[in-house]
Design a protein around this motif. Structure first.
Motif, mmCIF file in Angstrom:
data_model
loop_
_atom_site.group_PDB
_atom_site.id
_atom_site.type_symbol
_atom_site.label_atom_id
_atom_site.label_comp_id
_atom_site.label_asym_id
_atom_site.label_seq_id
_atom_site.Cartn_x
_atom_site.Cartn_y
_atom_site.Cartn_z
ATOM 1 N N GLU A 1 19.666 12.405 34.297
ATOM 2 C CA GLU A 1 20.420 12.863 33.131
ATOM 3 C C GLU A 1 21.150 11.688 32.493
ATOM 4 O OE1 GLU A 1 23.787 16.253 32.004
ATOM 5 O OE2 GLU A 1 22.966 16.107 34.038
ATOM 6 N N GLY A 2 21.085 11.631 31.160
ATOM 7 C CA GLY A 2 21.756 10.563 30.435
ATOM 8 C C GLY A 2 20.949 9.293 30.298
ATOM 9 N N TYR A 3 19.658 9.346 30.705
ATOM 10 C CA TYR A 3 18.782 8.182 30.612
ATOM 11 C C TYR A 3 17.461 8.574 29.959
ATOM 12 C CZ TYR A 3 21.997 5.711 33.640
ATOM 13 O OH TYR A 3 23.125 5.111 34.155
ATOM 14 N N GLN A 4 16.795 7.588 29.406
ATOM 15 C CA GLN A 4 15.497 7.816 28.796
ATOM 16 C C GLN A 4 14.563 6.658 29.125
ATOM 17 O OE1 GLN A 4 16.919 8.550 24.651
ATOM 18 N NE2 GLN A 4 15.759 10.463 24.832
ATOM 19 N N ILE A 5 13.272 6.938 29.064
ATOM 20 C CA ILE A 5 12.269 5.882 29.163
ATOM 21 C C ILE A 5 11.622 5.729 27.791
ATOM 22 C CG2 ILE A 5 9.998 5.281 30.091
ATOM 23 C CD1 ILE A 5 10.840 6.251 32.772
ATOM 24 N N ILE A 6 11.597 4.510 27.308
ATOM 25 C CA ILE A 6 10.952 4.194 26.036
ATOM 26 C C ILE A 6 9.719 3.350 26.316
ATOM 27 C CG2 ILE A 6 11.293 3.349 23.683
ATOM 28 C CD1 ILE A 6 14.279 3.220 24.264
ATOM 29 N N ILE A 7 8.628 3.690 25.675
ATOM 30 C CA ILE A 7 7.371 2.961 25.831
ATOM 31 C C ILE A 7 7.157 2.115 24.578
ATOM 32 C CG2 ILE A 7 4.899 3.164 26.268
ATOM 33 C CD1 ILE A 7 5.581 6.130 27.120
ATOM 34 N N PHE A 8 6.967 0.822 24.773
ATOM 35 C CA PHE A 8 6.717 -0.094 23.661
ATOM 36 C C PHE A 8 5.305 -0.666 23.788
ATOM 37 C CE2 PHE A 8 11.338 -0.223 24.069
ATOM 38 C CZ PHE A 8 11.762 -0.139 22.749
ATOM 39 N N ASP A 9 4.546 -0.579 22.710
ATOM 40 C CA ASP A 9 3.184 -1.118 22.671
ATOM 41 C C ASP A 9 3.249 -2.608 22.355
ATOM 42 O OD1 ASP A 9 0.497 -1.820 21.962
ATOM 43 O OD2 ASP A 9 0.076 0.279 21.549
ATOM 44 N N SER A 10 2.572 -3.406 23.159
ATOM 45 C CA SER A 10 2.597 -4.862 22.961
ATOM 46 C C SER A 10 1.777 -5.319 21.759
ATOM 47 C CB SER A 10 2.065 -5.569 24.212
ATOM 48 O OG SER A 10 0.670 -5.330 24.376
ATOM 49 N N GLY A 11 0.873 -4.455 21.286
ATOM 50 C CA GLY A 11 -0.041 -4.862 20.225
ATOM 51 C C GLY A 11 -1.275 -5.571 20.755
ATOM 52 N N ILE A 12 -1.351 -5.743 22.084
ATOM 53 C CA ILE A 12 -2.519 -6.364 22.719
ATOM 54 C C ILE A 12 -3.288 -5.260 23.438
ATOM 55 C CG2 ILE A 12 -3.349 -8.154 24.272
ATOM 56 C CD1 ILE A 12 -1.638 -9.242 22.001
ATOM 57 N N GLN A 13 -4.517 -5.020 23.038
ATOM 58 C CA GLN A 13 -5.277 -3.932 23.633
ATOM 59 C C GLN A 13 -5.757 -4.286 25.032
ATOM 60 O OE1 GLN A 13 -8.407 -2.986 20.782
ATOM 61 N NE2 GLN A 13 -7.129 -1.385 19.890
ATOM 62 N N ALA A 14 -5.739 -3.270 25.891
ATOM 63 C CA ALA A 14 -6.232 -3.414 27.266
ATOM 64 C C ALA A 14 -7.529 -2.624 27.380
ATOM 65 C CB ALA A 14 -5.203 -2.892 28.254
ATOM 66 N N ASN A 15 -8.638 -3.266 27.116
ATOM 67 C CA ASN A 15 -9.934 -2.591 27.089
ATOM 68 C C ASN A 15 -10.612 -2.723 28.446
ATOM 69 O OD1 ASN A 15 -12.414 -1.500 26.590
ATOM 70 N ND2 ASN A 15 -12.940 -2.858 24.908
ATOM 71 N N LYS A 16 -10.541 -1.658 29.264
ATOM 72 C CA LYS A 16 -11.089 -1.722 30.618
ATOM 73 C C LYS A 16 -12.612 -1.663 30.655
ATOM 74 C CE LYS A 16 -8.517 1.422 32.663
ATOM 75 N NZ LYS A 16 -7.991 2.257 33.763
ATOM 76 N N THR A 17 -13.239 -1.326 29.521
ATOM 77 C CA THR A 17 -14.696 -1.438 29.499
ATOM 78 C C THR A 17 -15.122 -2.802 28.975
ATOM 79 O OG1 THR A 17 -14.786 -0.424 27.292
ATOM 80 C CG2 THR A 17 -15.025 1.032 29.192
ATOM 81 N N GLY A 18 -14.134 -3.633 28.619
ATOM 82 C CA GLY A 18 -14.404 -4.989 28.173
ATOM 83 C C GLY A 18 -13.867 -5.996 29.180
ATOM 84 N N GLY A 19 -13.202 -7.052 28.658
ATOM 85 C CA GLY A 19 -12.731 -8.136 29.512
ATOM 86 C C GLY A 19 -11.706 -7.709 30.544
ATOM 87 N N ALA A 20 -10.836 -6.760 30.183
ATOM 88 C CA ALA A 20 -9.817 -6.322 31.134
ATOM 89 C C ALA A 20 -10.436 -5.670 32.361
ATOM 90 C CB ALA A 20 -8.844 -5.352 30.459
ATOM 91 N N GLY A 21 -11.593 -5.037 32.185
ATOM 92 C CA GLY A 21 -12.249 -4.391 33.311
ATOM 93 C C GLY A 21 -12.681 -5.368 34.387
ATOM 94 N N GLN A 22 -12.987 -6.596 33.997
ATOM 95 C CA GLN A 22 -13.369 -7.630 34.949
ATOM 96 C C GLN A 22 -12.245 -7.861 35.963
ATOM 97 O OE1 GLN A 22 -15.803 -9.736 35.825
ATOM 98 N NE2 GLN A 22 -14.570 -11.198 36.979
ATOM 99 N N LYS A 23 -11.026 -8.082 35.458
ATOM 100 C CA LYS A 23 -9.913 -8.351 36.362
ATOM 101 C C LYS A 23 -9.492 -7.098 37.107
ATOM 102 C CE LYS A 23 -5.724 -11.113 36.582
ATOM 103 N NZ LYS A 23 -4.771 -11.951 35.810
ATOM 104 N N PHE A 24 -9.553 -5.948 36.433
ATOM 105 C CA PHE A 24 -9.232 -4.676 37.082
ATOM 106 C C PHE A 24 -10.098 -4.489 38.316
ATOM 107 C CE2 PHE A 24 -9.846 -0.118 37.683
ATOM 108 C CZ PHE A 24 -8.554 0.388 37.579
ATOM 109 N N ASN A 25 -11.398 -4.693 38.174
ATOM 110 C CA ASN A 25 -12.313 -4.505 39.297
ATOM 111 C C ASN A 25 -12.138 -5.585 40.360
ATOM 112 O OD1 ASN A 25 -13.320 -2.249 38.039
ATOM 113 N ND2 ASN A 25 -15.165 -3.241 37.279
ATOM 114 N N GLU A 26 -11.772 -6.789 39.937
ATOM 115 C CA GLU A 26 -11.516 -7.856 40.912
ATOM 116 C C GLU A 26 -10.360 -7.475 41.836
ATOM 117 O OE1 GLU A 26 -8.931 -11.768 41.063
ATOM 118 O OE2 GLU A 26 -10.209 -11.711 39.278
ATOM 119 N N LYS A 27 -9.289 -6.920 41.246
ATOM 120 C CA LYS A 27 -8.135 -6.556 42.068
ATOM 121 C C LYS A 27 -8.478 -5.400 43.017
ATOM 122 C CE LYS A 27 -5.430 -9.584 40.187
ATOM 123 N NZ LYS A 27 -4.949 -10.754 40.949
#
Length: 527
Positions: free
Chosen positions: A268-294
């Motif tokens: 109570e008395g708190y909130q979570i705010i989500i801010f978009d960085s403007g950088i897309q995280a495409n897991k079917t593209g380049g981001a998926g490479q590192k995701f699967n590596e981890k």
């Protein structure tokens, strides 16, 4: 559930604000009148476009919200607790059953257009009897799409559930559907838009084919189905999307089976705010490479972990496995089980026994009896330069398991300061650069950041800006590698945080300001 009605009946119900429809929306979104009006507009647009595209039919609606996991990053598929909320940003699909195996979905976003396919063109030719066989087959399909340059198309998210359900019901003639999809959920923003599409499609497929799944099987099927897209995650996002509760944080785990331990009150008395960085995280593209590596690094680390425990704590691991013998799961011991099986000094001894870095050649030499598992994991990504950072990835995973488990006690004691601390240490484990040690034996386990390293410089900067502006806690959202970050802040500090982000992040970069004040709503389902 309202159920199936003609497009014209839905149109009238929406325009007249029919009482049973409003009651249904209030059960999902609460008494937020502005949000309910916005969702009524989305319903009307979607059903109108369905009528224009497919003609008057009996239709239903399915919705699948985005999710925000507030503590418990990157570890749901290691048996850790997660602590998510279902967001008021969502995927919405108006759909109608077909009498054949065709799926056709029009996306209201013109950038995505319309996609269609037949089940006969995507289902496996040979029987698939295990998750390992499904993993192997989906990797072959991913490699084929990559070679053809079509792996990043959103059609794979629609194809994943019917392809997987065919492996579970090979003798059934599964029917397809026509649909129109709209979304208020940002794409590739770290809020699980991809998994929301998979969950929504799973909801439709089970509805029109009369497949009755309990929540545990539903989230397991949806999560495993998403491997078809090319990522190798767990079921946490799908559980968060499916099982969220209005106004609550859901404290749960998905392995070895779905367990919802508690619905916790949001501070109570708190909130979570989500801010978009403007950088897309495409897991079917380049981001998926590192995701699967981890994910592969976790799998490698668990081989060493189990070997260590079988040598030094055989009874502990034997007890865990024995308690799960009756469960319909292939893997019966997970990374997060370590914090329940041995004490902190032994965990630290285990961590220090792990290789710091190790390449594929040395892994195959050291673990010859694990060649099949290793080769299966290697196939999902390119070998990382310098080898796999087993010790620090496992440190992060075990410590994050402790952090995510601890949140229940933290919230029950209303210790918002400790809530923020858990978020901050978790993000330190994702940072590109960290001045403090990644592992300090003098500190408690939940304070060890480790090194998962799935942030980006822009999000690290946003986290620092938020903390400078008075946030209690801040960290990356979702799988990372772009997308969004979240800020825990006292309600009276919200405007200050927003102003700091506006003047010190968005305006200097000349990018649109994109933020969401998180509002926990009900999980996915058919209206």
């Amino acid at each position: 559930m309202i159920g199936q009605q003609s497009t014209n009946d839905w149109d009238r119900a929406i325009r007249s604000r029919k009482s049973d429809l409003i009651s249904r929306l209030e059960s999902i979104y609460g008494d937020n009148e502005d949000l309910i009006e916005e969702r009524l507009g989305a319903l009307l647009e979607t059903v109108t476009q369905f009528g224009e595209t497919f003609g008057e039919r009996d239709v239903s609606f399915v919705r699948a919200p985005g999710r925000l996991n507030t503590v418990g990053m990157h570890a749901d598929h290691r048996g850790a607790f997660i602590n998510p909320i279902s967001l008021d940003k969502e995927i919405l699909i108006c759909f109608s059953r077909r009498e054949d195996d065709r799926v056709e979905v029009r996306n209201l976003d013109p950038a995505y257009g319309t996609r269609s396919f037949h089940f006969s063109d995507i289902r496996p030719d040979a029987p698939i009897r295990s998750d390992a066989e499904w993993l192997e087959w989906t990797q072959e399909k991913t490699d084929e799409r990559k070679a053809a340059g079509v792996n990043e198309d959103w059609i794979t998210k629609l194809q994943a559930p019917p392809a997987f359900l065919h492996t579970r019901y090979p003798e059934r003639k599964l029917l397809g559907f026509d649909g129109v999809m709209g979304s208020s959920l940002p794409d590739m923003g770290g809020l699980s838009s991809s998994s929301a599409v998979v969950v929504a499609t799973t909801e439709i497929m089970t509805c029109i084919n009369d497949i009755d799944l309990d929540d545990g099987r539903f989230v397991r099927y949806a999560g495993t189905a998403e491997w078809y897209v090319g990522t190798r995650g767990g079921f946490g996002d799908h559980a968060a999307i499916k099982c969220g509760q209005l106004g609550k944080i859901t404290h749960m785990k998905t392995l070895p089976e779905l367990m919802i331990d508690a619905h916790l009150p949001f501070p109570e008395g708190y909130q979570i705010i989500i801010f978009d960085s403007g950088i897309q995280a495409n897991k079917t593209g380049g981001a998926g490479q590192k995701f699967n590596e981890k994910t592969a690094t976790y799998e490698i680390g668990e081989v060493y972990l189990r070997s260590y425990l079988e040598t030094h704590h055989r009874e502990a691991i034997r007890d865990v496995v024995a308690a799960r013998m009756d469960l319909d799961i292939e893997k019966k011991f997970h990374l997060a089980d370590a914090i329940e099986s041995i004490d902190q000094p032994e965990i630290y001894a285990l961590i220090q026994s792990l290789p710091e870095r190790i390449d594929r050649r040395e892994l195959l030499r050291q673990l010859p009896d694990q060649e099949a598992l290793l080769e299966q994991q290697f196939a999902t990504h390119d070998e990382p330069a310098g080898g796999y950072q087993v010790r620090m990835v496992i440190t992060y995973g075990i410590a994050e398991s402790a952090r995510s488990r601890n949140l229940k006690d933290v919230l029950n004691r209303n210790r918002v300061d400790l809530y923020g601390q858990l978020m901050n240490v978790s993000h330190d484990g994702d940072r590109i650069h960290l001045d403090a040690p990644r592992f300090d034996p003098a500190k408690d386990l939940h304070l060890q950041p480790g090194d998962y390293n799935c942030s980006i410089p822009e999000i690290d900067e946003m986290v620092d800006l938020a903390m400078d502006a008075g946030a209690v806690g801040a960290q990356i959202s979702g799988a990372g590698l772009g997308g969004s970050m979240m800020v825990l802040v006292a309600t009276d500090g919200v405007e200050g945080i927003i102003e700091a982000m506006r003047t010190r992040y968005y305006q200097p970069r000349g990018i649109p300001e994109r933020l969401t004040v998180a509002s926990p709503v009900q999980g996915a389902g058919v209206l």
